[in-house]
Motif scaffolding. Structure first.
Motif, PDB file in Angstrom:
ATOM      1  N   THR A 102       1.163  -1.099  -0.310  1.00  0.00           N
ATOM      2  CA  THR A 102      -0.167  -0.489  -0.082  1.00  0.00           C
ATOM      3  C   THR A 102       1.446   1.486  -0.005  1.00  0.00           C
ATOM      4  OG1 THR A 102      -0.005   0.333   2.398  1.00  0.00           O
ATOM      5  CG2 THR A 102      -1.224  -1.312   1.186  1.00  0.00           C
ATOM      6  N   SER A 103       0.255   2.434  -0.482  1.00  0.00           N
ATOM      7  CA  SER A 103       0.642   3.560  -0.491  1.00  0.00           C
ATOM      8  C   SER A 103       1.777   3.615   1.184  1.00  0.00           C
ATOM      9  CB  SER A 103       0.135   4.699  -0.141  1.00  0.00           C
ATOM     10  OG  SER A 103      -0.576   5.064  -1.604  1.00  0.00           O
ATOM     11  N   MET A 104       0.889   3.925   2.002  1.00  0.00           N
ATOM     12  CA  MET A 104       1.147   3.307   3.733  1.00  0.00           C
ATOM     13  C   MET A 104       2.588   2.791   3.992  1.00  0.00           C
ATOM     14  SD  MET A 104       0.475   5.349   6.248  1.00  0.00           S
ATOM     15  CE  MET A 104      -1.525   5.804   6.239  1.00  0.00           C
ATOM     16  N   MET A 138       5.521   5.023   2.638  1.00  0.00           N
ATOM     17  CA  MET A 138       5.514   5.898   3.377  1.00  0.00           C
ATOM     18  C   MET A 138       6.205   4.995   4.308  1.00  0.00           C
ATOM     19  SD  MET A 138       4.749   9.007   1.222  1.00  0.00           S
ATOM     20  CE  MET A 138       4.482   9.895   2.488  1.00  0.00           C
ATOM     21  N   ARG A 139       6.067   4.492   4.791  1.00  0.00           N
ATOM     22  CA  ARG A 139       6.891   3.919   6.430  1.00  0.00           C
ATOM     23  C   ARG A 139       8.428   3.482   5.596  1.00  0.00           C
ATOM     24  NH1 ARG A 139       2.773  -0.207   8.383  1.00  0.00           N
ATOM     25  NH2 ARG A 139       1.834   1.489   8.414  1.00  0.00           N
ATOM     26  N   ARG A 196      10.115   6.797  -3.469  1.00  0.00           N
ATOM     27  CA  ARG A 196       9.086   6.680  -3.187  1.00  0.00           C
ATOM     28  C   ARG A 196       7.659   7.320  -4.058  1.00  0.00           C
ATOM     29  NH1 ARG A 196       9.443   9.884   2.674  1.00  0.00           N
ATOM     30  NH2 ARG A 196      10.041  10.950   1.486  1.00  0.00           N
ATOM     31  N   LEU A 239       4.104   6.577  -5.670  1.00  0.00           N
ATOM     32  CA  LEU A 239       2.699   7.420  -4.962  1.00  0.00           C
ATOM     33  C   LEU A 239       2.345   7.604  -6.323  1.00  0.00           C
ATOM     34  CD1 LEU A 239       4.266   8.804  -1.693  1.00  0.00           C
ATOM     35  CD2 LEU A 239       2.689   7.178  -1.822  1.00  0.00           C
ATOM     36  N   PRO A 248       0.056   6.472  -9.348  1.00  0.00           N
ATOM     37  CA  PRO A 248      -0.183   4.920 -10.137  1.00  0.00           C
ATOM     38  C   PRO A 248       0.214   4.768 -11.110  1.00  0.00           C
ATOM     39  CG  PRO A 248      -2.158   6.483  -8.960  1.00  0.00           C
ATOM     40  CD  PRO A 248      -0.822   7.354  -8.619  1.00  0.00           C
ATOM     41  N   ASP A 279      -4.142   8.166   1.501  1.00  0.00           N
ATOM     42  CA  ASP A 279      -3.321   7.175   2.296  1.00  0.00           C
ATOM     43  C   ASP A 279      -2.961   8.030   3.289  1.00  0.00           C
ATOM     44  OD1 ASP A 279      -4.228   4.545   2.059  1.00  0.00           O
ATOM     45  OD2 ASP A 279      -2.374   4.236   0.957  1.00  0.00           O
ATOM     46  N   ASP A 336       1.719   7.941   8.020  1.00  0.00           N
ATOM     47  CA  ASP A 336       1.869   6.655   9.335  1.00  0.00           C
ATOM     48  C   ASP A 336       1.034   6.744  10.383  1.00  0.00           C
ATOM     49  OD1 ASP A 336       1.807   4.140   9.479  1.00  0.00           O
ATOM     50  OD2 ASP A 336       3.782   4.382   8.728  1.00  0.00           O
TER      51      ASP A 336
END
Lengths: 103, 822
Positions: A20-22, A25-26, A63, A67, A69, B189, B392
């Protein structure tokens, strides 16, 4: 010259295509932190053509691409293709994508 | 406990400026010393040299116009100065902006008790590189030690997203006094991403005033008061009416009816006329409806360019004073999408977003840096890395031990606990290299404060320094995107793009170029010119020249022959500041720091020549359109004329020394030229379309025989996109789509063993035109030998060298900002 295959964002971030996008990022934040602190195990990442050096710039670029698509779509194709025609793509990749930067 | 969070953002506006403060949970607009929220971007310098800023200065805009300046934001980066004759002083726009910033800094100090030294400043989405650099200089002059720039629409969206559910697609509709900007953003998100910009430099609140004035002129004429726009003697009367129209416009945002009244009679041709004209909201709305629709058409054009429709947009965020007009709000909802749910102040939203962005950038207003170790007598010293603001809810904090505690006990594990005591992390093992990673849990939309505690190998608690840190949870934006593509203008009037629009910043790229001519040692300061341009066009002359990397002849010790390799590296930091470097391997010399970033000068002569050329091109286009019986093209050409008239007025202003208006005219002329190019492409459509069909066939043929499976997939998609552009008869879009089609086709074509022999023969046929005929002849001879040997792929580097020796058309080079490289 850019290595558009070896620098595939999924390889750089060591993430699966379905993330996922999250997750993006993480993982990027985590890797940037590790790189800035000089943590050795973050300094390289595996690709079908061997380990490549990882930098903060590469992580940030990865990153940013994942993000978007439309860009992610292309990277997914390449990342999925690694098991099938990894060697051929590696051979064609730099030339092909080097040309794509022309306008 | 460490200091509380303090983030400051400034909206340095053309007409008004504002500051905002964010403490990690709440954003507050900073009050000015006058008690308001806006500081007019106006500076006055008196005869004694005293400087006043804001409301105090604005009062003198009419009374002491010579020594009171506003609108200097538009001149940032031009190198021009503004005169204050009473004091005998001249000030650059950067210096005046610095005065406004100082005033805002003092307001922050007055309300919160500290003067920020680090802050975020907003800039328009389409600011050019020299303007961004000038903004940074203004900040430095104002005493700020570190700043980040963020684009205004991004700041607006961040501020709007802070108070409401942010998922989906957004439009930021920003209608200022003289310009209209719209930005498409997507949020997923909790991460905000800029998809694209568009705008209209000819549309703003002043056009609404003009519509009222035009109506007013007709009404007054019926009453025997004949004020004419084309009569220079009526200038003062027109300015008076425009000011009254602006007041009426603002009044009609609150009430259904107003009366346009002047305090003193209007003097026209020596006669006095009382002005007392009622204007109701319905009439006003009828007057401005075409302008509203024009702005919405720009929005729809932006959506179309990104394959979206109005129905795909979840909300619209309104920014700028004119967006308070009820009819505008209704029209936006009717034709575009619902407005953002929460009421936002369109005048201060940008400043609020800047303060939020400061949190994301970790730019504490007074320089507290949580990632540095705190000096302490006891405890294990660690370096920490974590996002100061995170979307997040489960981010990581990464740490590394850099100093052991005084007692010598080795740090074995580290634990983080949230200050509400409802979260304690799993103990994270400290690795051999001293690093550790802890997974955290955040409370949404809060400043989450954590304490760190260490454990020695036996499990005994040990102190860790720093012992606490804070992460704010909220909407964040990905790395700031570049608003316009940046590249090097080549001698053949093409552009080598280094950074595409949307590239996340910072960014750095290197490409290899070759000199067109031999460069000899001497006194010339610009022996080799590498122009740096910004814009979205393939043709270099259509892009904006933003600087130049020059290699002076005096530093050369030997002649650089034509075709000498030059490695150019461009680097952009997060604020959009550009640095450039050229390395010449032949002499092992690096040339750097010579990028002269200034908005080009705008003299009346230059403007006049450009205008004349524009007239000629438009007339030629019109003649072709008549000849080819293309009524739709004629209609489009007619739409250019008001803007051409506007540019004419800019020329007049330039002759009168009004640099601000002249600069606006220069920008508008460049945009006008881009529109003319689009119409020329429409005229040439049958030829363009036919060429595209040929190229698609070429690519399809080569990729199907020599391409990989992946390339075939990419080509199928590229062809589908190109066909969509063909159906829409969109020449610009087709040109962009065809780039990928051609590149894929060429990549496959060059795998054919004979391809380089063909290319070599084409180049060899022109060898007698080469800039260095002897070298070219030698290359041809060498190439023939390679062909005889049968190793055709070995021809590639040789053919590329031969291409490098073929001459560049002098006219093209002139248009391409005199570029010396290919």
């Amino acid at each position: 010259m850019d290595d558009r295959f070896g620098d595939n964002p999924f390889f750089v971030l060591e993430l699966e295509v379905g993330c996922t996008s999250m997750d993006v990022m993480r993982q990027a934040d985590k890797l940037i932190g590790m790189l800035e602190l000089g943590v050795e195990k973050a300094a390289t990442y595996p690709t079908p053509a061997g380990d490549k050096p990882r930098t903060v710039d590469k992580v940030r670029a990865a990153r940013a691409r994942l993000l978007v698509p439309e860009k992610r779509f292309f990277d997914e194709i390449w990342a999925k293709a690694r098991a099938v025609d990894g060697a051929a793509a590696q051979a064609a990749g730099p030339d092909l994508f080097g040309a794509l930067w022309w306008r | 406990m460490s200091d509380p969070l303090r983030y400051v953002g400034f909206d340095l506006g053309t007409t008004n400026s504002a500051a905002a403060f964010f403490d990690g949970e709440t954003v507050q607009v900073v009050r000015t010393s006058q008690g308001g929220q806006l500081t007019p971007s106006v500076v006055r310098i008196t005869k004694k040299g005293a400087t006043s800023v804001g409301h105090k200065a604005r009062r003198f805009l009419d009374k002491d116009a010579d020594n009171t300046h506003t609108g200097f934001k538009r001149l940032m980066g031009t190198g021009k100065t503004l005169a204050f004759p009473a004091a005998g002083l001249e000030r650059r726009p950067e210096e005046l902006s610095a005065e406004v910033l100082k005033s805002l800094i003092a307001d922050v100090d007055g309300q919160f008790g500290f003067a920020p030294t680090r802050a975020v400043i907003t800039v328009p989405a389409l600011f050019e590189l020299p303007q961004s650099r000038a903004t940074t200089e203004a900040a430095t002059l104002a005493g700020l030690e570190a700043i980040e720039l963020v684009q205004e629409p991004v700041a607006s969206a961040l501020a709007a997203g802070w108070t409401e559910d942010s998922a989906g697609a957004w439009l930021v509709y920003d209608l200022g006094g003289g310009t209209f900007d719209v930005t498409l953003l997507a949020s997923q998100d909790g991460v905000l991403r800029v998809e694209g910009h568009d705008g209209d430099n000819f549309l703003g609140g002043r056009d609404f005033d003009t519509a009222i004035v035009d109506w007013l002129l007709t009404t007054l004429r019926d009453d025997g008061c004949d004020v004419r726009r084309d009569n220079p003697a009526h200038g003062a009367a027109l300015r008076t009416l425009a000011a009254a129209a602006e007041e009426a416009k603002i009044e009609l945002s609150r009430s259904e009816q107003t009366t346009i009244t002047l305090v003193e009679p209007l003097v026209v041709d020596g006669e006095e006329h009382e002005v007392d004209v009622p204007l109701d909201r319905a009439t006003f709305e009828r007057l401005v409806l075409p302008l509203l629709d024009r702005s919405i058409d720009v929005c729809l054009r932006l959506l179309d360019a990104h394959d979206r429709r109005a129905a795909d947009i979840d909300r619209v965020v309104l920014v700028g004073g004119p967006t308070m007009i009820p009819a505008l709000r209704a029209r936006v909802q009717e034709r575009l999408a619902p407005l953002a749910e929460h009421p936002h102040d369109p005048m201060t939203l940008v400043a609020q977003g800047a303060a939020l962005f400061a949190a994301q950038a970790g730019l504490d207003a007074q320089g507290a840096t949580a990632s540095l170790p705190v000096r302490h007598e006891r405890g294990h010293k660690v370096l920490l890395k974590y996002p100061s603001m995170s979307t997040d809810l489960s981010p990581f904090v990464i740490g590394r031990v850099v100093g052991q505690a005084d007692d010598g006990a080795r740090l074995s594990k580290v634990i983080a606990s949230r200050h509400d005591d409802k979260f304690v992390s799993e103990p994270a093992t400290v690795e051999e290299d001293g690093s550790f990673a802890i997974s955290l849990e955040l409370l949404p939309r809060r400043a989450n404060r954590f304490s760190l505690m260490g454990q020695a190998e036996g499990g005994d608690p040990v102190t860790v320094e720093p012992g606490a840190f804070t992460i704010v949870h909220g909407l964040t934006i990905g790395d700031p995107p570049l608003s316009r593509s940046v590249g090097v203008a080549l001698a053949n009037d093409r552009v080598r793009v280094y950074f595409e629009r949307g590239t996340p910043l910072p960014a750095k790229r290197t490409f290899v170029h070759h000199t067109v001519d031999a460069v000899a040692p001497g006194e010339d300061d610009h022996a080799l010119v590498i122009p740096l341009v910004q814009g979205e066009f393939d043709d270099a002359h259509l892009c904006r020249l933003v600087g130049s990397l020059d290699v002076p002849a005096r530093v050369l010790k030997e002649v650089l022959p034509a075709g000498t390799q030059v490695e150019v590296t461009l680097e952009l930091d997060r604020g959009g500041h550009l640095t450039a470097q050229a390395y010449v391997p032949r002499i092992k010399e690096v040339f750097e720091g010579v990028a002269q970033l200034l908005v080009p000068a705008c003299t009346p002569d230059v403007l006049e020549a450009e205008l004349r050329t524009m007239h000629e091109r438009i007339e030629a286009l019109r003649a072709d359109a008549f000849r080819m019986r293309m009524p739709e093209l004629i209609a489009e050409i007619d739409k250019l004329m008001p803007d051409l008239d506007d540019a004419e007025r800019g020329l007049d202003a330039a002759r009168g020394g009004d640099e601000e208006t002249a600069q606006r005219a220069r920008r508008n002329l460049i945009e006008l030229e881009a529109r003319v190019v689009q119409l020329e492409l429409t005229r040439d459509w049958p030829e363009i379309d036919s060429e595209a069909v040929d190229d698609i066939a070429f690519a399809a043929s080569w990729v199907s025989s020599l391409g990989t499976e992946t390339e075939q997939k990419l080509l199928d998609q590229a062809i589908a996109q190109a066909n969509r552009a063909r159906e829409a008869m969109d020449a610009g879009q087709l040109a962009r789509r065809m780039r990928r089609v051609r590149n894929l086709g060429e990549a496959a074509y060059y795998r054919h063993p004979e391809s380089w022999r063909h290319q070599f023969e084409f180049a060899a046929a022109r060898a007698d035109e080469a800039t260095d005929p002897a070298k070219a002849a030698a290359l041809v001879q060498k190439g023939r030998a390679i062909i005889d040997s049968g190793d055709h792929m070995a021809l590639r580097p040789l053919t590329e060298q031969l291409w490098g020796l073929l001459p560049i058309d002098a006219k093209k080079r002139q248009r391409s900002h005199l570029s010396g490289v290919r």
